[in-house]
Enzyme design. Sequence first.
Site, short mmCIF file in Angstrom:
data_model
loop_
_atom_site.label_atom_id
_atom_site.label_comp_id
_atom_site.label_asym_id
_atom_site.label_seq_id
_atom_site.Cartn_x
_atom_site.Cartn_y
_atom_site.Cartn_z
N LYS A 124 0.87 -1.19 0.00
CA LYS A 124 0.00 0.00 0.00
C LYS A 124 0.90 1.23 0.00
O LYS A 124 2.04 1.16 0.45
CB LYS A 124 -0.88 -0.01 1.26
CG LYS A 124 -2.11 0.86 1.16
CD LYS A 124 -3.24 0.18 0.38
CE LYS A 124 -4.37 1.13 0.08
NZ LYS A 124 -5.49 0.46 -0.58
N ASP A 164 -6.82 4.34 -4.84
CA ASP A 164 -7.55 4.17 -3.57
C ASP A 164 -8.20 5.53 -3.32
O ASP A 164 -8.41 6.30 -4.27
CB ASP A 164 -6.59 3.76 -2.44
CG ASP A 164 -7.31 3.34 -1.16
OD1 ASP A 164 -7.96 2.29 -1.15
OD2 ASP A 164 -7.25 4.08 -0.15
N GLY A 235 -20.25 6.94 1.95
CA GLY A 235 -19.25 7.32 0.97
C GLY A 235 -19.93 7.93 -0.25
O GLY A 235 -21.16 7.88 -0.40
N PHE A 236 -19.09 8.48 -1.09
CA PHE A 236 -19.59 9.12 -2.31
C PHE A 236 -18.55 8.92 -3.40
O PHE A 236 -18.48 9.65 -4.36
CB PHE A 236 -19.80 10.61 -2.04
CG PHE A 236 -20.82 11.26 -2.94
CD1 PHE A 236 -22.13 11.41 -2.51
CD2 PHE A 236 -20.49 11.74 -4.20
CE1 PHE A 236 -23.08 12.00 -3.32
CE2 PHE A 236 -21.43 12.34 -5.01
CZ PHE A 236 -22.72 12.48 -4.57
N GLY A 237 -17.68 7.92 -3.19
CA GLY A 237 -16.55 7.77 -4.10
C GLY A 237 -16.73 6.61 -5.05
O GLY A 237 -17.84 6.18 -5.36
N ASN A 238 -15.59 6.10 -5.48
CA ASN A 238 -15.56 5.04 -6.47
C ASN A 238 -16.31 3.79 -6.01
O ASN A 238 -17.12 3.22 -6.76
CB ASN A 238 -14.09 4.73 -6.77
CG ASN A 238 -13.93 3.57 -7.69
OD1 ASN A 238 -13.70 2.45 -7.26
ND2 ASN A 238 -14.09 3.81 -8.97
N VAL A 239 -16.06 3.37 -4.79
CA VAL A 239 -16.66 2.12 -4.31
C VAL A 239 -18.17 2.30 -4.13
O VAL A 239 -18.97 1.46 -4.54
CB VAL A 239 -15.99 1.66 -3.00
CG1 VAL A 239 -16.62 0.37 -2.50
CG2 VAL A 239 -14.50 1.46 -3.21
N ALA A 240 -18.56 3.43 -3.53
CA ALA A 240 -19.98 3.71 -3.32
C ALA A 240 -20.72 3.74 -4.66
O ALA A 240 -21.79 3.14 -4.81
CB ALA A 240 -20.15 5.03 -2.59
N TRP A 241 -20.12 4.40 -5.63
CA TRP A 241 -20.74 4.51 -6.96
C TRP A 241 -20.97 3.13 -7.60
O TRP A 241 -22.07 2.82 -8.09
CB TRP A 241 -19.86 5.40 -7.86
CG TRP A 241 -20.18 5.29 -9.30
CD1 TRP A 241 -21.30 5.76 -9.94
CD2 TRP A 241 -19.40 4.64 -10.30
NE1 TRP A 241 -21.24 5.44 -11.28
CE2 TRP A 241 -20.09 4.76 -11.52
CE3 TRP A 241 -18.16 3.98 -10.29
CZ2 TRP A 241 -19.59 4.23 -12.72
CZ3 TRP A 241 -17.67 3.45 -11.47
CH2 TRP A 241 -18.37 3.59 -12.66
P1 NDP Z 1 -12.84 7.69 -3.08
O1 NDP Z 1 -11.80 8.71 -2.83
O2 NDP Z 1 -13.35 7.52 -4.46
O3 NDP Z 1 -14.07 7.92 -2.11
C1 NDP Z 1 -13.95 7.95 -0.72
C2 NDP Z 1 -15.24 8.47 -0.14
O4 NDP Z 1 -15.17 8.42 1.28
C3 NDP Z 1 -15.47 9.92 -0.50
O5 NDP Z 1 -16.86 10.11 -0.56
C4 NDP Z 1 -14.86 10.66 0.68
O6 NDP Z 1 -15.39 11.94 0.87
C5 NDP Z 1 -15.27 9.75 1.79
N1 NDP Z 1 -14.36 9.91 2.94
C6 NDP Z 1 -13.00 9.93 2.91
N2 NDP Z 1 -12.51 10.10 4.15
C7 NDP Z 1 -13.60 10.22 4.94
C8 NDP Z 1 -13.75 10.41 6.33
N3 NDP Z 1 -12.70 10.54 7.14
N4 NDP Z 1 -15.02 10.44 6.82
C9 NDP Z 1 -16.10 10.28 6.01
N5 NDP Z 1 -16.00 10.11 4.68
C10 NDP Z 1 -14.77 10.07 4.17
O7 NDP Z 1 -12.27 6.31 -2.51
P2 NDP Z 1 -12.74 4.84 -2.83
O8 NDP Z 1 -14.19 4.80 -3.08
O9 NDP Z 1 -11.81 4.29 -3.83
O10 NDP Z 1 -12.40 4.10 -1.45
C11 NDP Z 1 -13.34 4.01 -0.37
C12 NDP Z 1 -12.91 2.89 0.55
O11 NDP Z 1 -12.88 1.65 -0.16
C13 NDP Z 1 -11.54 3.04 1.19
O12 NDP Z 1 -11.55 2.43 2.46
C14 NDP Z 1 -10.66 2.23 0.26
O13 NDP Z 1 -9.48 1.80 0.89
C15 NDP Z 1 -11.59 1.07 -0.03
N6 NDP Z 1 -11.28 0.30 -1.23
C16 NDP Z 1 -11.21 0.92 -2.45
C17 NDP Z 1 -10.95 0.16 -3.56
C18 NDP Z 1 -10.97 0.73 -4.94
O14 NDP Z 1 -10.93 -0.04 -5.89
N7 NDP Z 1 -11.08 2.03 -5.12
C19 NDP Z 1 -10.65 -1.28 -3.47
C20 NDP Z 1 -10.85 -1.83 -2.15
C21 NDP Z 1 -11.12 -1.04 -1.09
P3 NDP Z 1 -14.55 13.21 0.36
O15 NDP Z 1 -14.18 12.93 -1.06
O16 NDP Z 1 -15.54 14.32 0.51
O17 NDP Z 1 -13.38 13.30 1.28
#
Ligand code: NDP
Length: 445
Positions: A124, A164, A235-241
């Site tokens: 990592k 990530d 979440g609102f990121g890649n995984v949530a989407w």
């Molecule tokens: P993104 O950056 O795409 O999204 C992360 C989301 O979580 C954003 O909505 C972000 O909000 C929010 N977030 C980040 N920090 C905090 C916090 N301290 N409190 C509340 N919300 C928070 O990341 P991913 O979707 O890629 O990753 C999300 C999780 O999934 C992580 O734990 C990652 O390690 C895990 N993961 C991801 C993989 C992947 O393929 N991407 C694979 C396996 C696991 P904001 O943007 O507003 O900060």
Amino acid sequence: MDLEKIMIDLEKHYPGETEYHQAVREVLESIVDVYNQNPHFESSGIIERLIEPDRVLSFKVPWVDDEGRVHVNRGYRVQFNNAIGPYKGGLRFHPSVNLSILKFLGFEQIFKNALTTLPMGGGKGGSDFQPKGKSDKEIMRFCQAFMLELWKIIGPETDVPAGDIGVGAREIGYLYGMYKKLTHEHTGILTGKGLNWGGSLIRPEATGFGVVYFTGEMLATKGLSLEGKTVAVSGFGNVAWGAVTKLNELGAKVVTLSGPDGYIYDEAGISGEKIKYMLELRASNEDVVQPFANEFSSAVFIRDKHPWEVKCDIAIPCATQNELDADDASKLINNGCACVCEGANMPCTPEAIEIFRKNKILFAPGKAANAGGVATSGLEMSQNSMKIMWTREEVDVRLHQIMSAIHKSCVKNGMKPNGEVDYVKGANIAGFLKVANAMIDQGIV
Ligand code: NDP
């Protein structure tokens, strides 16, 4: 195994690295029986060798912003274990990044990657850089400066980073460009690449899709399905989407999304144009959650709270570590939630997991449930090596098969005498046995 002594030693050597301690303790508690039944693990020093990273690179990342000001961030790569394949694991750009978080993530990655059935070790990396609010050019300059150090220790057969939190397709592109310039090579050095230059179809969706496939497998053990279920997602990121997209496809209704400043509740369900808008907002690089609620009249924004207080059948935390604590777990149980599947890495605290266990609800740890992301990265590496590109359907079928295989391993290794499955134990034991046996085969190195 003297678990407490191992933990005391670890805490003494790495004081304050609480996430790292938490991740190691969780794995050791799960595997202690299997370990003690196999004396050759102890005589080969497996645990002592496994909990210590092979190496940690820590470096300075100086970069210049659009106004000409110089900034310095800290960059890291933790190469944890390569017993079953090249180090593999994402890069995280977020102000909270430190060595404790990266060591916890790298350690978890060893077992997750082993579960995928593909030949990948665990690693990592990342930086305490905040991409949010930065211009495109600033992101590019930062990524280039980061790669100027990182390239020295990575390679397509050595260590293959990916994205990530805070590292998506754009960042991977800038990192790749710099690596290519430095090495004169166009190889599969990173995964999550653009489709035109070596990326795999389905990789952006893979983690979320995989989590949903895994949830479906868990529900099936109880004769249930996702159809008609109400789901709380954070979440609102890649995984949530990815998760929200697949949940809709399979007939579930998603009612929440969240960010660091609060959550959205949308009783009508987050689907169709709302998912498209979610992508648009993410690309904007600004705060996303409140603007989403402003756009849709059915959505309300609840500030400074977690989504775990809403009524739902299933909860899928997809934001970050330790975002769901004991209090949240009790609220979920009281509201009728019967299944929690971790999309993020270690989003549930140990106390929350204990509550799920006591209440006998289905609970899957991230290292099993979110392994679809790295599994598809593994499929990207295979396509790069063969210099071919599989269709969307081919990749999706493989992803689905891998998630089913991981579920099977968890059931096999986590089945309790009463017929219930301890997915945490199952995932840890299955991943551990594969890596430990490989380490024994390869001698003390
Ligand atoms: P993104 O950056 O795409 O999204 C992360 C989301 O979580 C954003 O909505 C972000 O909000 C929010 N977030 C980040 N920090 C905090 C916090 N301290 N409190 C509340 N919300 C928070 O990341 P991913 O979707 O890629 O990753 C999300 C999780 O999934 C992580 O734990 C990652 O390690 C895990 N993961 C991801 C993989 C992947 O393929 N991407 C694979 C396996 C696991 P904001 O943007 O507003 O900060």
